[in-house]
Design a protein around this motif. Structure first.
Motif, PDB file in Angstrom:
ATOM      1  N   ALA A  50      -4.053   9.370   8.023  1.00  0.00           N
ATOM      2  CA  ALA A  50      -3.854   7.921   8.136  1.00  0.00           C
ATOM      3  C   ALA A  50      -2.383   7.534   8.007  1.00  0.00           C
ATOM      4  O   ALA A  50      -2.053   6.348   7.973  1.00  0.00           O
ATOM      5  CB  ALA A  50      -4.686   7.201   7.085  1.00  0.00           C
ATOM      6  N   THR A  51      -1.496   8.526   7.952  1.00  0.00           N
ATOM      7  CA  THR A  51      -0.066   8.220   7.833  1.00  0.00           C
ATOM      8  C   THR A  51       0.431   7.497   9.088  1.00  0.00           C
ATOM      9  O   THR A  51       0.122   7.891  10.210  1.00  0.00           O
ATOM     10  CB  THR A  51       0.736   9.513   7.626  1.00  0.00           C
ATOM     11  OG1 THR A  51       0.242  10.182   6.458  1.00  0.00           O
ATOM     12  CG2 THR A  51       2.208   9.212   7.440  1.00  0.00           C
ATOM     13  N   THR A  52       1.198   6.455   8.902  1.00  0.00           N
ATOM     14  CA  THR A  52       1.724   5.679  10.026  1.00  0.00           C
ATOM     15  C   THR A  52       2.844   6.438  10.725  1.00  0.00           C
ATOM     16  O   THR A  52       3.410   7.377  10.147  1.00  0.00           O
ATOM     17  CB  THR A  52       2.245   4.321   9.544  1.00  0.00           C
ATOM     18  OG1 THR A  52       3.373   4.538   8.684  1.00  0.00           O
ATOM     19  CG2 THR A  52       1.167   3.568   8.765  1.00  0.00           C
ATOM     20  N   PRO A  53       3.207   6.031  11.941  1.00  0.00           N
ATOM     21  CA  PRO A  53       4.315   6.707  12.647  1.00  0.00           C
ATOM     22  C   PRO A  53       5.619   6.698  11.879  1.00  0.00           C
ATOM     23  O   PRO A  53       6.468   7.576  12.058  1.00  0.00           O
ATOM     24  CB  PRO A  53       4.420   5.911  13.952  1.00  0.00           C
ATOM     25  CG  PRO A  53       3.040   5.361  14.178  1.00  0.00           C
ATOM     26  CD  PRO A  53       2.535   5.032  12.805  1.00  0.00           C
ATOM     27  N   SER A  54       5.821   5.705  11.011  1.00  0.00           N
ATOM     28  CA  SER A  54       7.061   5.638  10.244  1.00  0.00           C
ATOM     29  C   SER A  54       7.042   6.556   9.042  1.00  0.00           C
ATOM     30  O   SER A  54       8.052   6.701   8.335  1.00  0.00           O
ATOM     31  CB  SER A  54       7.313   4.209   9.767  1.00  0.00           C
ATOM     32  OG  SER A  54       6.314   3.784   8.841  1.00  0.00           O
ATOM     33  N   GLY A  55       5.886   7.173   8.759  1.00  0.00           N
ATOM     34  CA  GLY A  55       5.787   8.080   7.621  1.00  0.00           C
ATOM     35  C   GLY A  55       5.203   7.441   6.382  1.00  0.00           C
ATOM     36  O   GLY A  55       5.133   8.083   5.326  1.00  0.00           O
ATOM     37  N   SER A  56       4.763   6.208   6.477  1.00  0.00           N
ATOM     38  CA  SER A  56       4.214   5.506   5.318  1.00  0.00           C
ATOM     39  C   SER A  56       2.711   5.727   5.216  1.00  0.00           C
ATOM     40  O   SER A  56       2.019   5.774   6.238  1.00  0.00           O
ATOM     41  CB  SER A  56       4.517   4.007   5.409  1.00  0.00           C
ATOM     42  OG  SER A  56       5.908   3.764   5.487  1.00  0.00           O
ATOM     43  N   PRO A  57       2.195   5.846   3.987  1.00  0.00           N
ATOM     44  CA  PRO A  57       0.733   5.954   3.836  1.00  0.00           C
ATOM     45  C   PRO A  57       0.065   4.611   4.066  1.00  0.00           C
ATOM     46  O   PRO A  57       0.683   3.559   3.912  1.00  0.00           O
ATOM     47  CB  PRO A  57       0.582   6.398   2.374  1.00  0.00           C
ATOM     48  CG  PRO A  57       1.789   5.848   1.699  1.00  0.00           C
ATOM     49  CD  PRO A  57       2.914   5.918   2.718  1.00  0.00           C
ATOM     50  N   THR A  58      -1.175   4.625   4.458  1.00  0.00           N
ATOM     51  CA  THR A  58      -1.902   3.368   4.681  1.00  0.00           C
ATOM     52  C   THR A  58      -2.850   3.101   3.515  1.00  0.00           C
ATOM     53  O   THR A  58      -3.130   3.986   2.717  1.00  0.00           O
ATOM     54  CB  THR A  58      -2.716   3.465   5.978  1.00  0.00           C
ATOM     55  OG1 THR A  58      -3.594   4.587   5.907  1.00  0.00           O
ATOM     56  CG2 THR A  58      -1.793   3.584   7.156  1.00  0.00           C
TER      57      THR A  58
END
Length: 218
Positions: A210-218
């Motif tokens: 579920a990690t976003t393209p920017s590398g942030s967790p959701t």
């Protein structure tokens, strides 16, 4: 120097560290003469920076830089550009910082029977080994002004280790003295850094789906 003055100095220096951590500065070029009140202030701060991260002399007769090594030091890497940046709240208190450092140098010289030259600030007039010995005293846990020197030293280190006053990609491409000396890697062709070699030789954790393209967790 009163306790109020010390608080003002430490507050300004600490604020500068926070601002540098948040974003790079844009000030480049020669250190503006109007940023500091007097050449002696510049020399004193350069000598402190050179004591923290020594470098080679810039020219014959360079008083601020002791020239105990052949490579670049904090001054070459832009320590004064960081300290005098108009984006930071430091410049107004730097003459007081330099005056405090020189006062400590006078006391040190008197206690060690050292005759200081009259053509340079007291700290600049000390030999490098004495500058180093005094700096060790400044960082002693019992020293009243230790927080000031700690934060000032941190800012000096940031100039050399991170080119805090420059865009990192531009600094690397321009062979910033500190980053080049540390062999800081070049970015990929798109200007981004990707570190494919893990410090332990293996991936420590799998990427969460579920990690976003920017590398942030959701």
């Amino acid at each position: 120097m009163s306790p109020v003055d010390r608080r003002v100095i430490l507050k300004a220096l600490t604020a500068a560290v926070g601002m540098l951590a948040a974003r790079p500065l844009t000030a480049v070029g020669a250190v503006p003469s109007e940023a500091l009140s007097g050449e002696w202030t510049v020399q004193t701060l350069e000598a402190f920076a050179d004591t923290m991260i020594p470098g080679k002399r810039r020219f014959p007769g360079d008083l601020a830089i002791a020239g105990v090594v052949n490579g670049p030091g904090a001054v070459h890497a832009g320590a004064m550009h960081v300290l005098t940046s108009p984006e930071l709240p430091i410049a107004p208190v730097l003459p007081e910082v330099a005056a405090l450092l020189n006062a400590r140098a006078v006391v040190y010289a008197a206690s060690h029977l050292i005759l200081l030259p009259v053509i340079s600030p007291a700290f600049v007039g000390l030999a490098f080994r004495h500058r180093t010995a005094l700096t060790i005293e400044l960082f002693d846990t019992d020293d009243l002004d230790r927080p000031i020197w700690q934060v000032l030293g941190l800012l000096v280190g940031m100039a050399f280790d991170t080119a805090a006053h420059l865009d990192t990609r531009q600094a690397v491409m321009a062979k910033h003295p500190g980053l080049d000396w540390l062999r800081f890697p070049l970015p990929d062709s798109d200007g981004l850094w990707r570190f494919r070699d893990y410090s332990y030789g293996r991936t420590l954790a799998a990427l969460h789906p579920a990690t976003t393209p920017s590398g942030s967790p959701t």
